[in-house]
Design an enzyme around this catalytic site. Sequence first.
Site, PDB file in Angstrom:
ATOM      1  N   VAL A  41       0.727  -1.226   0.056  1.00 17.99           N
ATOM      2  CA  VAL A  41      -0.093  -0.140  -0.047  1.00 17.99           C
ATOM      3  C   VAL A  41       0.904   1.487   0.050  1.00 17.99           C
ATOM      4  O   VAL A  41       0.448   2.020  -0.810  1.00 17.99           O
ATOM      5  CB  VAL A  41      -1.022  -0.075   1.246  1.00 17.99           C
ATOM      6  CG1 VAL A  41      -1.521   1.358   1.450  1.00 17.99           C
ATOM      7  CG2 VAL A  41      -2.117  -1.052   0.910  1.00 17.99           C
ATOM      8  N   CYS A  90      -5.768  -9.361   3.245  1.00 16.57           N
ATOM      9  CA  CYS A  90      -6.832  -8.323   3.765  1.00 16.57           C
ATOM     10  C   CYS A  90      -8.118  -9.197   3.913  1.00 16.57           C
ATOM     11  O   CYS A  90      -8.599  -9.130   5.029  1.00 16.57           O
ATOM     12  CB  CYS A  90      -7.058  -7.462   2.388  1.00 16.57           C
ATOM     13  SG  CYS A  90      -5.798  -6.202   2.470  1.00 16.57           S
ATOM     14  N   LEU A 108      -7.341  -0.549  -2.764  1.00 11.38           N
ATOM     15  CA  LEU A 108      -6.704  -1.190  -4.062  1.00 11.38           C
ATOM     16  C   LEU A 108      -6.545  -2.748  -3.820  1.00 11.38           C
ATOM     17  O   LEU A 108      -6.569  -3.232  -2.790  1.00 11.38           O
ATOM     18  CB  LEU A 108      -5.185  -0.574  -4.233  1.00 11.38           C
ATOM     19  CG  LEU A 108      -4.055  -0.840  -3.091  1.00 11.38           C
ATOM     20  CD1 LEU A 108      -3.496  -2.101  -2.977  1.00 11.38           C
ATOM     21  CD2 LEU A 108      -2.986   0.317  -3.188  1.00 11.38           C
ATOM     22  N   ARG A 109      -6.545  -3.343  -5.256  1.00  7.97           N
ATOM     23  CA  ARG A 109      -6.335  -4.750  -5.077  1.00  7.97           C
ATOM     24  C   ARG A 109      -4.743  -5.180  -5.537  1.00  7.97           C
ATOM     25  O   ARG A 109      -4.568  -4.440  -6.500  1.00  7.97           O
ATOM     26  CB  ARG A 109      -7.121  -5.201  -6.080  1.00  7.97           C
ATOM     27  CG  ARG A 109      -8.752  -5.250  -5.824  1.00  7.97           C
ATOM     28  CD  ARG A 109      -9.558  -5.682  -7.114  1.00  7.97           C
ATOM     29  NE  ARG A 109      -9.291  -4.632  -8.096  1.00  7.97           N
ATOM     30  CZ  ARG A 109      -9.708  -4.708  -9.531  1.00  7.97           C
ATOM     31  NH1 ARG A 109     -10.385  -5.706  -9.831  1.00  7.97           N
ATOM     32  NH2 ARG A 109      -9.435  -3.642 -10.179  1.00  7.97           N
ATOM     33  N   PHE A 146     -17.121 -11.362  -8.366  1.00  6.88           N
ATOM     34  CA  PHE A 146     -16.997 -11.907  -7.137  1.00  6.88           C
ATOM     35  C   PHE A 146     -18.074 -13.060  -7.017  1.00  6.88           C
ATOM     36  O   PHE A 146     -18.469 -13.345  -6.062  1.00  6.88           O
ATOM     37  CB  PHE A 146     -16.971 -10.796  -6.044  1.00  6.88           C
ATOM     38  CG  PHE A 146     -15.783 -10.143  -5.630  1.00  6.88           C
ATOM     39  CD1 PHE A 146     -15.264  -9.392  -6.387  1.00  6.88           C
ATOM     40  CD2 PHE A 146     -15.251 -10.627  -4.388  1.00  6.88           C
ATOM     41  CE1 PHE A 146     -14.197  -8.667  -6.043  1.00  6.88           C
ATOM     42  CE2 PHE A 146     -13.965 -10.064  -4.361  1.00  6.88           C
ATOM     43  CZ  PHE A 146     -13.500  -9.137  -5.063  1.00  6.88           C
ATOM     44  N   LYS A 163     -14.335   0.446   5.165  1.00  5.20           N
ATOM     45  CA  LYS A 163     -13.388  -0.582   4.680  1.00  5.20           C
ATOM     46  C   LYS A 163     -13.543  -1.996   5.140  1.00  5.20           C
ATOM     47  O   LYS A 163     -13.421  -3.139   4.366  1.00  5.20           O
ATOM     48  CB  LYS A 163     -11.882  -0.071   5.192  1.00  5.20           C
ATOM     49  CG  LYS A 163     -10.897  -1.168   4.829  1.00  5.20           C
ATOM     50  CD  LYS A 163     -10.486  -1.001   3.431  1.00  5.20           C
ATOM     51  CE  LYS A 163      -9.589  -2.317   3.224  1.00  5.20           C
ATOM     52  NZ  LYS A 163      -9.197  -2.496   1.540  1.00  5.20           N
TER      53      LYS A 163
HETATM   54  P1  NAD Z   1       3.035  -4.596   4.221  1.00  3.99           P
HETATM   55  O1  NAD Z   1       3.500  -5.582   5.094  1.00  3.99           O
HETATM   56  O2  NAD Z   1       3.381  -4.878   2.530  1.00  3.99           O
HETATM   57  O3  NAD Z   1       4.008  -3.272   4.205  1.00  3.99           O
HETATM   58  C1  NAD Z   1       3.960  -2.455   5.513  1.00  3.99           C
HETATM   59  C2  NAD Z   1       5.318  -2.073   5.654  1.00  3.99           C
HETATM   60  O4  NAD Z   1       5.392  -1.387   6.883  1.00  3.99           O
HETATM   61  C3  NAD Z   1       6.389  -2.933   5.497  1.00  3.99           C
HETATM   62  O5  NAD Z   1       7.453  -2.652   4.577  1.00  3.99           O
HETATM   63  C4  NAD Z   1       7.110  -2.758   6.951  1.00  3.99           C
HETATM   64  O6  NAD Z   1       8.567  -3.036   7.053  1.00  3.99           O
HETATM   65  C5  NAD Z   1       6.788  -1.380   7.044  1.00  3.99           C
HETATM   66  N1  NAD Z   1       7.066  -1.165   8.567  1.00  3.99           N
HETATM   67  C6  NAD Z   1       6.570  -1.431   9.770  1.00  3.99           C
HETATM   68  N2  NAD Z   1       6.953  -1.028  10.774  1.00  3.99           N
HETATM   69  C7  NAD Z   1       7.229   0.280  10.252  1.00  3.99           C
HETATM   70  C8  NAD Z   1       7.762   1.195  11.183  1.00  3.99           C
HETATM   71  N3  NAD Z   1       7.603   1.488  12.518  1.00  3.99           N
HETATM   72  N4  NAD Z   1       8.132   2.397  10.370  1.00  3.99           N
HETATM   73  C9  NAD Z   1       8.069   2.295   8.918  1.00  3.99           C
HETATM   74  N5  NAD Z   1       7.894   1.043   8.421  1.00  3.99           N
HETATM   75  C10 NAD Z   1       7.476   0.138   8.917  1.00  3.99           C
HETATM   76  O7  NAD Z   1       1.435  -4.327   4.402  1.00  3.99           O
HETATM   77  P2  NAD Z   1       0.504  -3.780   3.344  1.00  3.99           P
HETATM   78  O8  NAD Z   1      -0.036  -4.911   2.515  1.00  3.99           O
HETATM   79  O9  NAD Z   1       1.121  -2.502   2.555  1.00  3.99           O
HETATM   80  O10 NAD Z   1      -0.620  -3.311   4.399  1.00  3.99           O
HETATM   81  C11 NAD Z   1      -0.524  -2.056   4.956  1.00  3.99           C
HETATM   82  C12 NAD Z   1      -1.920  -1.742   5.448  1.00  3.99           C
HETATM   83  O11 NAD Z   1      -2.844  -1.566   4.340  1.00  3.99           O
HETATM   84  C13 NAD Z   1      -2.692  -2.880   6.350  1.00  3.99           C
HETATM   85  O12 NAD Z   1      -3.371  -2.282   7.409  1.00  3.99           O
HETATM   86  C14 NAD Z   1      -3.479  -3.547   5.445  1.00  3.99           C
HETATM   87  O13 NAD Z   1      -4.511  -4.322   5.844  1.00  3.99           O
HETATM   88  C15 NAD Z   1      -4.036  -2.432   4.393  1.00  3.99           C
HETATM   89  N6  NAD Z   1      -4.149  -2.760   3.035  1.00  3.99           N
HETATM   90  C16 NAD Z   1      -3.714  -3.700   2.443  1.00  3.99           C
HETATM   91  C17 NAD Z   1      -3.961  -3.861   0.864  1.00  3.99           C
HETATM   92  C18 NAD Z   1      -3.138  -5.138   0.220  1.00  3.99           C
HETATM   93  O14 NAD Z   1      -3.829  -5.173  -0.846  1.00  3.99           O
HETATM   94  N7  NAD Z   1      -1.982  -5.260   0.442  1.00  3.99           N
HETATM   95  C19 NAD Z   1      -5.105  -3.178   0.549  1.00  3.99           C
HETATM   96  C20 NAD Z   1      -5.757  -2.321   1.335  1.00  3.99           C
HETATM   97  C21 NAD Z   1      -5.391  -2.001   2.575  1.00  3.99           C
END
Ligand code: NAD
Length: 440
Positions: free
Chosen positions: A11, A261, A151-152, A250, A205
């Site tokens: 994200v 997610c 986003l997906r 879906f 969400k």
């Molecule tokens: P991810 O695990 O891919 O990325 C999270 C990042 O945060 C990692 O790179 C990690 O190293 C970093 N991080 C951890 N602690 C940190 C800190 N203290 N300072 C700086 N960076 C730090 O996670 P993601 O998939 O990007 O998801 C993030 C959020 O978005 C979650 O809440 C998720 O539910 C939500 N989300 C994800 C998606 C998806 O498709 N992946 C879609 C919508 C929402």
Amino acid sequence: MKIAVIGTGYVGLVTGTCLADTGNEVTCVDVDKAKIEMLSKGEMPIYEPHLDNLVNRNIRQNRLFFSIDLNKAVHNAQLIFLALPTPPGEDGSADLSYVLGVAKELGKIINEYKVIINKSTVPVGTAEKVTAAICENASVDFDVVSNPEFLREGFAIDDFKKPYRVVIGTRSEKAQQLMEELYQPFVRQGNPIMIMDEKSAELTKYAANSFLATKITFMNEIANYCELIGADVDKVRRGIGTDNRIGKSFLYPGIGYGGSCFPKDVNALKKAGNDVGFNFNIINAVMEVNHKQKTILVDKVKAYFGDDLKGLKFALWGLAFKPETDDIREAPSIYMIKELISIGANIVVYDPEAITNIRNIFGDKITYALDGYGALENVDALLIATEWSAFRNPDFNYMESKMKLPIIFDGRNLYEINAMEKRPFYYQSIGRRTVNNINN
Ligand code: NAD
């Protein structure tokens, strides 16, 4: 505008890159040094279509930067996005320690008005908690906005650039104005920016993901029922999907939802409900049905070969929880591999992007093929767990020549039943009749 994105995962990286691409100056921050080093050189730590070009273009044009220095990035920015993990805690609730930990740090760093925008998926009430955590140390004015991300993976760039809607939870006019300005380039085709209170934004969400998980699960139950009574779920799917109230998306049956997610968000909504004495009956059922669906293909294998698979060898095509990603979090493939190993099967797996991630879990307990056909050498059956396009039109003659038995258990309904009727295969899919063109 000057922007910091804290957390450079799926994200954060997509958000930072797309915001840089509309002319903003963005610094993406992460605690993972190796990831930041890779990105600074224009190398991708994740697989996401088209991301590579976009990141490199914005690096070249000096709008996109990567850093481990939270202090500096925050000082330089007016808008600070949090795209941090919110993994499930032991009781299923969202673990807010990453988000609140960074919020506390921000309180120490900010020295003028900033907008802190939460993009992580978080339970209702988190904006208040983030505000309180920042307040512990901050002595300047700031606003906390809830801006959930829809986003997906696999379509992340397109989804971010052309969102169905942008949800902004804030009651601050100043923050609202900045957010509307920031998102204007992404809603030029008329899709709405929706302003609401923080709690409604946070719940939007969870409600969206839980609804989609419910839709998938409902269709999986219809598919399972189809098999019992001899109906064809493809026909039922088309029959209901043309109704606008239901919609076509879906409705594809399969082996359950996975990913980073849906499972965690559905579980977190259930837990959040429980915390206030509310029982989400539908969510409970969705979780239970989905759990069983993840190993339904293994049940079919057992029904065919028996409960003891010692001495048998199976190919598994598809490891990622869905195509166009290397993400294997909560992927059905993991559940299937564990179950198959536990009853003695030998497994050879192939996936275009996710092999490294699966190898990190299973090591030498399974074998890894370099391509789809390579996995089929002398196998008793092929199982399909992810609908990668590359699996859709294989050379069936070549497959048959490699396999010990031409048997396919397809968890994603990749092949037309009528076409499979003309091929010398045993073919079981989800919610459709079994084709048996082999003598055994
Ligand atoms: P991810 O695990 O891919 O990325 C999270 C990042 O945060 C990692 O790179 C990690 O190293 C970093 N991080 C951890 N602690 C940190 C800190 N203290 N300072 C700086 N960076 C730090 O996670 P993601 O998939 O990007 O998801 C993030 C959020 O978005 C979650 O809440 C998720 O539910 C939500 N989300 C994800 C998606 C998806 O498709 N992946 C879609 C919508 C929402």
